[in-house]
Design a protein around this motif. Structure first.
Motif, PDB file in Angstrom:
ATOM      1  N   PHE B 109       3.058   4.785   6.048  1.00 40.88           N
ATOM      2  CA  PHE B 109       2.182   4.272   7.108  1.00 40.88           C
ATOM      3  C   PHE B 109       3.031   3.717   8.237  1.00 40.88           C
ATOM      4  CE2 PHE B 109      -0.075   3.290   3.100  1.00 40.88           C
ATOM      5  CZ  PHE B 109      -1.108   4.202   3.248  1.00 40.88           C
ATOM      6  N   ARG B 110       2.536   3.889   9.444  1.00 40.12           N
ATOM      7  CA  ARG B 110       3.216   3.266  10.578  1.00 40.12           C
ATOM      8  C   ARG B 110       2.930   1.771  10.584  1.00 40.12           C
ATOM      9  NH1 ARG B 110       3.996   5.320  16.424  1.00 40.12           N
ATOM     10  NH2 ARG B 110       4.370   3.360  17.518  1.00 40.12           N
ATOM     11  N   GLU B 111       1.659   1.429  10.376  1.00 36.39           N
ATOM     12  CA  GLU B 111       1.276   0.011  10.394  1.00 36.39           C
ATOM     13  C   GLU B 111       1.217  -0.501   8.960  1.00 36.39           C
ATOM     14  OE1 GLU B 111       0.940  -1.495  13.171  1.00 36.39           O
ATOM     15  OE2 GLU B 111       0.770   0.213  14.550  1.00 36.39           O
ATOM     16  N   ILE B 112       2.097  -1.439   8.663  1.00 39.10           N
ATOM     17  CA  ILE B 112       2.023  -2.057   7.338  1.00 39.10           C
ATOM     18  C   ILE B 112       1.954  -3.554   7.534  1.00 39.10           C
ATOM     19  CG2 ILE B 112       3.126  -0.241   5.960  1.00 39.10           C
ATOM     20  CD1 ILE B 112       5.799  -1.658   6.382  1.00 39.10           C
ATOM     21  N   PRO B 113       1.410  -4.294   6.557  1.00 39.23           N
ATOM     22  CA  PRO B 113       1.264  -5.737   6.743  1.00 39.23           C
ATOM     23  C   PRO B 113       2.624  -6.365   7.032  1.00 39.23           C
ATOM     24  CG  PRO B 113       0.224  -5.011   4.697  1.00 39.23           C
ATOM     25  CD  PRO B 113       0.959  -3.851   5.232  1.00 39.23           C
ATOM     26  N   GLY B 114       2.703  -7.057   8.173  1.00 36.68           N
ATOM     27  CA  GLY B 114       3.974  -7.677   8.545  1.00 36.68           C
ATOM     28  C   GLY B 114       4.825  -6.774   9.420  1.00 36.68           C
ATOM     29  N   GLY B 115       4.506  -5.483   9.448  1.00 32.34           N
ATOM     30  CA  GLY B 115       5.226  -4.562  10.317  1.00 32.34           C
ATOM     31  C   GLY B 115       6.496  -4.004   9.704  1.00 32.34           C
ATOM     32  N   GLN B 116       6.966  -2.953  10.343  1.00 29.19           N
ATOM     33  CA  GLN B 116       8.225  -2.346   9.916  1.00 29.19           C
ATOM     34  C   GLN B 116       9.370  -3.201  10.466  1.00 29.19           C
ATOM     35  OE1 GLN B 116       8.486   1.140   8.645  1.00 29.19           O
ATOM     36  NE2 GLN B 116       6.415   1.898   9.006  1.00 29.19           N
ATOM     37  N   ILE B 117      10.344  -3.476   9.641  1.00 31.35           N
ATOM     38  CA  ILE B 117      11.491  -4.273  10.082  1.00 31.35           C
ATOM     39  C   ILE B 117      12.753  -3.493   9.765  1.00 31.35           C
ATOM     40  CG2 ILE B 117      12.779  -6.403   9.714  1.00 31.35           C
ATOM     41  CD1 ILE B 117      10.083  -7.650   8.891  1.00 31.35           C
ATOM     42  N   ASP B 168       0.590  -2.573  -2.939  1.00 27.95           N
ATOM     43  CA  ASP B 168      -0.656  -3.294  -3.224  1.00 27.95           C
ATOM     44  C   ASP B 168      -1.839  -2.687  -2.464  1.00 27.95           C
ATOM     45  OD1 ASP B 168       0.729  -4.940  -4.915  1.00 27.95           O
ATOM     46  OD2 ASP B 168       1.045  -6.509  -3.418  1.00 27.95           O
ATOM     47  N   LEU B 169      -1.545  -2.106  -1.285  1.00 31.46           N
ATOM     48  CA  LEU B 169      -2.614  -1.450  -0.527  1.00 31.46           C
ATOM     49  C   LEU B 169      -3.140  -0.245  -1.294  1.00 31.46           C
ATOM     50  CD1 LEU B 169      -1.095  -1.300   3.088  1.00 31.46           C
ATOM     51  CD2 LEU B 169      -2.698  -2.978   2.163  1.00 31.46           C
ATOM     52  N   PHE B 170      -2.210   0.541  -1.810  1.00 29.28           N
ATOM     53  CA  PHE B 170      -2.605   1.717  -2.599  1.00 29.28           C
ATOM     54  C   PHE B 170      -3.418   1.292  -3.813  1.00 29.28           C
ATOM     55  CE2 PHE B 170       1.409   3.541  -0.786  1.00 29.28           C
ATOM     56  CZ  PHE B 170       0.828   4.578  -0.100  1.00 29.28           C
ATOM     57  N   GLN B 171      -2.936   0.226  -4.413  1.00 30.92           N
ATOM     58  CA  GLN B 171      -3.589  -0.207  -5.639  1.00 30.92           C
ATOM     59  C   GLN B 171      -5.004  -0.696  -5.358  1.00 30.92           C
ATOM     60  OE1 GLN B 171      -0.770  -2.186  -7.970  1.00 30.92           O
ATOM     61  NE2 GLN B 171      -2.183  -2.553  -9.648  1.00 30.92           N
ATOM     62  N   ALA B 172      -5.147  -1.424  -4.217  1.00 35.09           N
ATOM     63  CA  ALA B 172      -6.462  -1.929  -3.853  1.00 35.09           C
ATOM     64  C   ALA B 172      -7.432  -0.777  -3.627  1.00 35.09           C
ATOM     65  CB  ALA B 172      -6.345  -2.790  -2.591  1.00 35.09           C
ATOM     66  N   GLU B 173      -6.899   0.320  -3.122  1.00 33.84           N
ATOM     67  CA  GLU B 173      -7.751   1.465  -2.842  1.00 33.84           C
ATOM     68  C   GLU B 173      -7.960   2.334  -4.077  1.00 33.84           C
ATOM     69  OE1 GLU B 173      -7.791   5.189   0.187  1.00 33.84           O
ATOM     70  OE2 GLU B 173      -6.469   3.532   0.761  1.00 33.84           O
ATOM     71  N   GLY B 174      -7.214   2.059  -5.111  1.00 27.46           N
ATOM     72  CA  GLY B 174      -7.364   2.823  -6.353  1.00 27.46           C
ATOM     73  C   GLY B 174      -6.642   4.149  -6.340  1.00 27.46           C
ATOM     74  N   ILE B 175      -5.721   4.327  -5.368  1.00 26.07           N
ATOM     75  CA  ILE B 175      -4.989   5.594  -5.274  1.00 26.07           C
ATOM     76  C   ILE B 175      -3.858   5.639  -6.294  1.00 26.07           C
ATOM     77  CG2 ILE B 175      -3.463   6.919  -3.738  1.00 26.07           C
ATOM     78  CD1 ILE B 175      -5.303   6.242  -1.487  1.00 26.07           C
ATOM     79  N   ILE B 176      -3.347   4.477  -6.626  1.00 32.41           N
ATOM     80  CA  ILE B 176      -2.430   4.427  -7.766  1.00 32.41           C
ATOM     81  C   ILE B 176      -3.036   3.472  -8.789  1.00 32.41           C
ATOM     82  CG2 ILE B 176      -0.374   4.860  -6.363  1.00 32.41           C
ATOM     83  CD1 ILE B 176       0.244   1.828  -6.876  1.00 32.41           C
ATOM     84  N   THR B 177      -2.628   3.635 -10.010  1.00 33.23           N
ATOM     85  CA  THR B 177      -3.166   2.736 -11.030  1.00 33.23           C
ATOM     86  C   THR B 177      -2.017   2.055 -11.739  1.00 33.23           C
ATOM     87  OG1 THR B 177      -3.083   4.344 -12.789  1.00 33.23           O
ATOM     88  CG2 THR B 177      -5.075   4.306 -11.456  1.00 33.23           C
ATOM     89  N   GLY B 236       7.047   4.810  -0.054  1.00 33.09           N
ATOM     90  CA  GLY B 236       5.932   3.885   0.144  1.00 33.09           C
ATOM     91  C   GLY B 236       6.454   2.622   0.793  1.00 33.09           C
ATOM     92  N   GLU B 237       7.537   2.116   0.248  1.00 28.23           N
ATOM     93  CA  GLU B 237       8.179   0.958   0.838  1.00 28.23           C
ATOM     94  C   GLU B 237       9.611   0.875   0.348  1.00 28.23           C
ATOM     95  OE1 GLU B 237       6.106  -2.720   0.369  1.00 28.23           O
ATOM     96  OE2 GLU B 237       7.671  -3.867   1.389  1.00 28.23           O
ATOM     97  N   LEU B 238      10.485   0.545   1.291  1.00 21.67           N
ATOM     98  CA  LEU B 238      11.884   0.276   0.959  1.00 21.67           C
ATOM     99  C   LEU B 238      12.180  -1.091   1.523  1.00 21.67           C
ATOM    100  CD1 LEU B 238      14.736   1.373   0.045  1.00 21.67           C
ATOM    101  CD2 LEU B 238      15.054   2.018   2.430  1.00 21.67           C
TER     102      LEU B 238
END
Lengths: 211, 381
Positions: B109-117, B168-177, B236-238
């Motif tokens: 995602f381009r927009e993630i909570p807190g932004g890309q740093i 956590d976003l994926f998990q909230a959406e149920g895309i990963i379990t 997903g995130e690094l």
């Protein structure tokens, strides 16, 4: 039971480990442990305590056979090792006079990981090495052990007092299926007060007769 | 001409040890100081700590100085040292949501909570050698530091400390379990204390990968992308940053130990096949009632070592989707061959004398050759 202040974990531990290594490489060879001022409870001789200090740390388990709470607490306090039942113990402390039943629970390792077997520390009364072809019997009232196997040039003989023949028989049975088996360390304090040890690794074939 | 055993004794070994030290020093330059290596060879230290399986920057710096920068030897020295240490505690499970983030990016995602740093990275540099570095002095370094520190806005410094995780976003959406594979929840093993057995539980797999050799792990990870496994995951995130560590002491009190810097990566992959396979459904398709989910591969290692964390994530995914055509999805293949001390040690043992084994090989060949030469004579005679 307090901690031994005079014992140096690094330098004493190294020296004693070296002695143990030598005894294990040459089964039946007696070695003296460099003296350290320690005061173990009555059920442990000083050689046993020093070997425990050299071998155990907080990542190991040990069991004592028919010893009181104070022996176990002393070993735990000085090595940080955890006291456990015989079947889960890395190190088992017992007297050579002990009935052999406890050996049945001891862990002999697995074929894939024989190194997970327990090490047996047996306290005996005393022992003398037979000098090559010496006619006289240096000890009476004990057993004459004849040792064969890796590390022994031909055969060697060790006179031992304070070990039961049926215990040796049980040990032999547990060591029948190499590489599974138990490595035994015999410890005692001689008449001049020196802490001594000899080893009977699982590779050593032991036979005995009364003397 | 027969082979003759070369005699090399303790004197030769002592001389070799002395000579390698002579080679280290024969240039007669100022000795490299520990603090210089610790501060200016940050990434070499992070790598050595990760592969050496010991979070100890000073020891890693010393190792690097001692071995003239050889990453295998540095890891080997650290591993050798760590074997002398007793493990007195196991930390509580580290929560990377508590990480004080220095760098974090997401390719999903381009927009993630807190932004890309972007943080400290050479990813966007031109990779040009910089001769100007040769002119640097403490004075020019100070000028540069002051300039960069001038960007800081002190009142904002303590504003944001931690960030929510993309996963956590994926998990909230149920895309990963949170579903785990069979055996994942077996007891947590400690690979530094007991030899690894196969099939290894996930705890052992992740521990082995976390201290694997970076290059070896990259080889495995790269192979999964080039078609020898499930495919090309997405980051997903690094994130890189410092995470607090706590232990519970003997009296049951929770103790804060400090923070360690780690790199963490979650690789998000294609639809997870394992659910279907596990339930024994035909053609690997999930039933219509079941929601499809994405697979997640997890990477974590000491210090800043992003290549390693990413490859660990890819390999974790591959290991969880068994495939006979994919080397990277074989536990034994991956875990044994990325183990730096075992691989390095076994390779280098080849330099030790093999005179007896080789002599027996040679004897066999000579016997066969001799037998071959004698045979025709026997026929004609």
């Amino acid at each position: 039971m307090g901690r031994e202040a005079a014992y140096d974990e690094v330098f004493d531990g190294q020296a004693h480990f070296r002695a143990l290594l030598d005894s294990t490489a040459r089964p039946g060879a007696l070695n003296f442990l460099t003296p350290v001022q320690i005061d173990p409870p009555a059920g442990l001789n000083r050689a046993t305590a020093l070997i425990a200090f050299a071998l155990m740390d907080g990542n190991s388990n040990f069991a004592t056979v028919n010893m009181t709470q104070s022996e176990g607490s002393y070993l735990a306090a000085n090595t940080r090792a955890r006291r456990t039942e015989i079947d889960g113990a890395d190190f088992i402390f017992a007297s050579g006079d002990e009935a052999p039943e406890f050996l049945e629970a001891a862990c002999c390792g697995t074929l894939l990981y024989p190194d997970t077997a327990a090490t047996l520390i047996l306290q005996i009364q005393d022992a003398v090495v037979q000098i090559q072809d010496a006619p006289e019997r240096p000890l009476t009232g004990g057993l004459r052990l004849t040792l064969k196997g890796p590390g022994v040039d031909g055969i060697s003989a060790l006179f031992v007092r304070g070990i039961r023949a049926d215990l040796l028989l049980a040990l032999q049975a547990r060591n029948a299926e190499f590489p599974l088996g138990l490595d035994a360390i015999l410890t005692f304090v001689d008449e001049s007060g020196r802490a001594c040890l000899a080893a009977l690794p699982r590779t050593t074939h032991v036979s005995w007769e009364k003397c | 001409m027969g082979y003759v055993a070369v005699k090399g004794g303790q004197d030769a070994i002592a001389n070799a040890n002395e000579l390698v030290e002579y080679y280290r020093l024969k240039g007669r330059t100022e000795p490299v100081r520990l603090d210089q290596v610790k501060t200016q060879f940050r990434l070499a230290i992070d790598r050595a700590m990760g592969e050496g399986s010991l979070y100890a920057p000073e020891h890693a710096a010393l190792a690097l100085i001692q071995v003239e920068g050889d990453s295998f030897e540095a890891a080997f020295h650290l591993r050798a040292y760590r074997t002398t240490l007793e493990r007195r505690y196991y930390s509580e499970v580290m929560n990377t949501r508590e990480m004080i983030v220095e760098r974090r990016i997401s390719s999903t995602f381009r927009e993630i909570p807190g932004g890309q740093i972007l943080g400290p990275t050479r990813d966007y540099s031109m990779r040009l050698l910089e001769p100007a570095l040769l002119q640097q002095s403490l004075g020019s370094i100070d000028t540069f530091l002051e300039k960069v520190q001038g960007y800081l806005e002190p009142e904002k410094l303590h504003g944001i400390t931690t960030f929510g995780k993309v996963i956590d976003l994926f998990q909230a959406e149920g895309i990963i379990t949170r579903e785990t594979q069979e055996g994942d929840n077996r007891r947590v093993v400690d690979v530094t204390r007991e030899a690894i057995k196969f099939p290894a539980p996930r705890s052992a797999v992740l521990q082995m990968l976390a201290r694997a050799e970076t290059g070896g792990l990259m080889c495995m990870g790269y192979s999964t992308m080039r078609g020898f496994a499930v495919g090309h995951g997405t980051i997903g995130e690094l994130r890189v940053g410092r995470v607090p560590l706590r232990v519970v002491d003997a009296r049951g009190r929770r103790r804060y130990l400090g923070r360690i810097k780690v790199t963490e990566c979650e690789m998000v992959g294609g639809a997870a096949k394992r659910r279907a396979a596990k339930r024994g459904e035909k053609n690997g398709r999930s039933s219509s009632k079941e929601r499809p989910t994405l697979s997640v591969g997890y990477g974590l290692c000491f210090g800043q070592n992003e290549t390693k964390a990413i490859c660990m994530g890819m390999v974790d995914t591959a290991l969880r989707s068994p495939d006979p055509l994919s080397p990277a999805s074989s536990q034994e293949f991956v875990l044994h061959h990325t183990e730096c001390v075992e691989g390095y040690g076994f390779t280098n043992h080849l330099k030790l004398p093999h005179y007896v084994t080789f002599q027996s090989e040679l004897d066999n060949i000579r016997r066969v050759v001799k037998a071959g030469e004698q045979k025709p004579q026997a026929v004609t005679g």
